[in-house]
Scaffold this active site. Sequence first.
Site, PDB file in Angstrom:
ATOM      1  N   TYR A 214       0.934  -1.330  -0.033  1.00  0.00           N
ATOM      2  CA  TYR A 214      -0.058  -0.466  -0.051  1.00  0.00           C
ATOM      3  C   TYR A 214       0.953   1.270   0.135  1.00  0.00           C
ATOM      4  CZ  TYR A 214      -3.684   3.679   1.474  1.00  0.00           C
ATOM      5  OH  TYR A 214      -4.271   4.221   2.269  1.00  0.00           O
TER       6      TYR A 214
ATOM      7  N   ALA B 276       3.922   1.283  -1.082  1.00  0.00           N
ATOM      8  CA  ALA B 276       4.778   1.596  -2.286  1.00  0.00           C
ATOM      9  C   ALA B 276       4.124   2.488  -3.157  1.00  0.00           C
ATOM     10  CB  ALA B 276       4.918   0.384  -2.791  1.00  0.00           C
TER      11      ALA B 276
HETATM   12  N1  LIG Z   1      -9.361   6.407   5.245  1.00  0.00           N
HETATM   13  C1  LIG Z   1      -7.598   6.741   6.168  1.00  0.00           C
HETATM   14  O1  LIG Z   1      -7.134   6.471   7.642  1.00  0.00           O
HETATM   15  C2  LIG Z   1      -7.180   7.261   5.123  1.00  0.00           C
HETATM   16  C3  LIG Z   1      -6.038   7.909   5.227  1.00  0.00           C
HETATM   17  C4  LIG Z   1      -4.637   8.006   4.576  1.00  0.00           C
HETATM   18  C5  LIG Z   1      -5.148   7.828   2.670  1.00  0.00           C
HETATM   19  N2  LIG Z   1      -6.345   7.116   2.779  1.00  0.00           N
HETATM   20  C6  LIG Z   1      -6.774   7.582   1.380  1.00  0.00           C
HETATM   21  O2  LIG Z   1      -7.685   8.423   0.832  1.00  0.00           O
HETATM   22  C7  LIG Z   1      -8.713   7.200  -0.244  1.00  0.00           C
HETATM   23  C8  LIG Z   1     -10.438   7.343  -0.089  1.00  0.00           C
HETATM   24  O3  LIG Z   1     -10.099   6.487   1.940  1.00  0.00           O
HETATM   25  P1  LIG Z   1     -11.415   6.152   2.314  1.00  0.00           P
HETATM   26  O4  LIG Z   1     -11.018   5.982   3.921  1.00  0.00           O
HETATM   27  O5  LIG Z   1     -12.650   7.076   2.559  1.00  0.00           O
HETATM   28  O6  LIG Z   1     -11.616   4.653   2.017  1.00  0.00           O
HETATM   29  P2  LIG Z   1     -13.615   4.032   1.782  1.00  0.00           P
HETATM   30  O7  LIG Z   1     -14.341   4.683   2.333  1.00  0.00           O
HETATM   31  O8  LIG Z   1     -12.416   2.494   1.131  1.00  0.00           O
HETATM   32  O9  LIG Z   1     -13.029   4.670  -0.277  1.00  0.00           O
HETATM   33  C9  LIG Z   1     -12.240   4.178  -0.964  1.00  0.00           C
HETATM   34  C10 LIG Z   1     -13.522   4.374  -2.050  1.00  0.00           C
HETATM   35  O10 LIG Z   1     -12.786   4.069  -3.538  1.00  0.00           O
HETATM   36  C11 LIG Z   1     -13.425   2.462  -4.320  1.00  0.00           C
HETATM   37  N3  LIG Z   1     -12.428   2.406  -5.240  1.00  0.00           N
HETATM   38  C12 LIG Z   1     -11.690   1.077  -4.742  1.00  0.00           C
HETATM   39  N4  LIG Z   1     -10.940   0.895  -5.555  1.00  0.00           N
HETATM   40  C13 LIG Z   1     -11.690   1.164  -6.904  1.00  0.00           C
HETATM   41  C14 LIG Z   1     -11.366   0.776  -8.034  1.00  0.00           C
HETATM   42  N5  LIG Z   1     -10.640  -0.173  -8.577  1.00  0.00           N
HETATM   43  N6  LIG Z   1     -12.407   1.617  -9.040  1.00  0.00           N
HETATM   44  C15 LIG Z   1     -12.901   2.397  -8.363  1.00  0.00           C
HETATM   45  N7  LIG Z   1     -13.341   2.808  -7.068  1.00  0.00           N
HETATM   46  C16 LIG Z   1     -12.434   1.628  -6.412  1.00  0.00           C
HETATM   47  C17 LIG Z   1     -14.225   2.667  -3.175  1.00  0.00           C
HETATM   48  O11 LIG Z   1     -15.938   1.732  -3.838  1.00  0.00           O
HETATM   49  P3  LIG Z   1     -16.576   0.815  -3.535  1.00  0.00           P
HETATM   50  O12 LIG Z   1     -16.887   1.194  -1.807  1.00  0.00           O
HETATM   51  O13 LIG Z   1     -17.888   0.906  -3.820  1.00  0.00           O
HETATM   52  O14 LIG Z   1     -15.530  -0.239  -3.826  1.00  0.00           O
HETATM   53  C18 LIG Z   1     -14.005   3.536  -2.111  1.00  0.00           C
HETATM   54  O15 LIG Z   1     -15.702   4.427  -2.527  1.00  0.00           O
HETATM   55  C19 LIG Z   1      -8.405   6.141  -0.490  1.00  0.00           C
HETATM   56  O16 LIG Z   1      -7.590   6.068  -1.661  1.00  0.00           O
HETATM   57  C20 LIG Z   1      -7.235   5.800   0.915  1.00  0.00           C
HETATM   58  O17 LIG Z   1      -5.549   5.047  -0.080  1.00  0.00           O
HETATM   59  C21 LIG Z   1      -7.440   7.482   3.451  1.00  0.00           C
END
Ligand SMILES: NC(=O)c1ccc[n+]([C@@H]2O[C@H](COP(=O)([O-])OP(=O)(O)OC[C@H]3O[C@@H](n4cnc5c(N)ncnc54)[C@H](OP(=O)(O)O)[C@@H]3O)[C@@H](O)[C@H]2O)c1
Length: 244
Positions: free
Chosen positions: A145, A147
């Site tokens: 993740y 990377a």
């Molecule tokens: N929450 C944290 O602590 C945190 C910290 C650092 C970075 N981030 C980053 O912030 C972003 C949002 O995070 P979040 O916590 O809000 O996560 P989340 O609720 O899991 O949201 C991620 C979204 O990405 C979508 N997704 C994943 N793979 C996909 C694909 N191949 N094609 C299309 N859609 C895809 C998912 O869609 P579905 O739900 O419909 O599958 C989901 O809506 C992510 O990039 C995460 O890595 C989060």
Amino acid sequence: MRLKNIAALVTGAGSGIGEAVSSHFRREGARLLLTGRRKRLDTAQPDDLYVPGDLNDETFVEDLAKQAVESLGTVDVVVLNHGLQASSPLTEMTYADAKNVLESNLLSAFLVMKHFAPLMPRAGGSFVCVSSRLGMVGKSGEVLYSAAKGGLIMLAKGAAIEWAPRDIRVNVVAPGLTATPIIEASIQRSPDPEAYRRERENQIPLQRLATPEEVADAVLFFASSESSYVTGSVLPVDGGYTAF
Ligand SMILES: NC(=O)c1ccc[n+]([C@@H]2O[C@H](COP(=O)([O-])OP(=O)(O)OC[C@H]3O[C@@H](n4cnc5c(N)ncnc54)[C@H](OP(=O)(O)O)[C@@H]3O)[C@@H](O)[C@H]2O)c1
């Protein structure tokens, strides 16, 4: 209204940070094209266009770009927020797991950038990539993740230079641990949720998780003309986690 007359694509719009970004953008007057993998999006509003699909699939990304042209004309702002969190010791990850993490966090972002940059108007556009604090520092158990999110930062920096002559800006927001449903669920799954929450908070100088809205504020800054001279930059929104 900071995004009046702006058309924006928000990926991963169905939950957490993506939902907060969509709601900020709507409030600031943007017209929204939303995407996520789930079939329906309960948070989509009547004026939003929601197109479900998998961004790892180039055919879907091409169709999404066509839909954007038909419905919005041009796209001024693209928020690459989708992503897949994966925790596993390195030696226990299969090649297929690793490929999925790299595709869902990095190669899919490349596909969207490739097919949406040509849609941006001559007057310029803005890509905002949502990376992670783990794109800047390593962490045991989240190596792939990390990377992928580090790769996303370099994808953004390179594209910022390549597209500067077209006045397309590319910037990165790098959130720390954020209180989204997926993170809250992982805390609740631990044997002692309150102790585990305190342990995670104690690793953060500000001693708390970010809210999705605090991350969305940073995305809004890069999307708006308030950051018109900012490109290729990375803004950590992590309570000081990467300040050491
Ligand atoms: N929450 C944290 O602590 C945190 C910290 C650092 C970075 N981030 C980053 O912030 C972003 C949002 O995070 P979040 O916590 O809000 O996560 P989340 O609720 O899991 O949201 C991620 C979204 O990405 C979508 N997704 C994943 N793979 C996909 C694909 N191949 N094609 C299309 N859609 C895809 C998912 O869609 P579905 O739900 O419909 O599958 C989901 O809506 C992510 O990039 C995460 O890595 C989060």
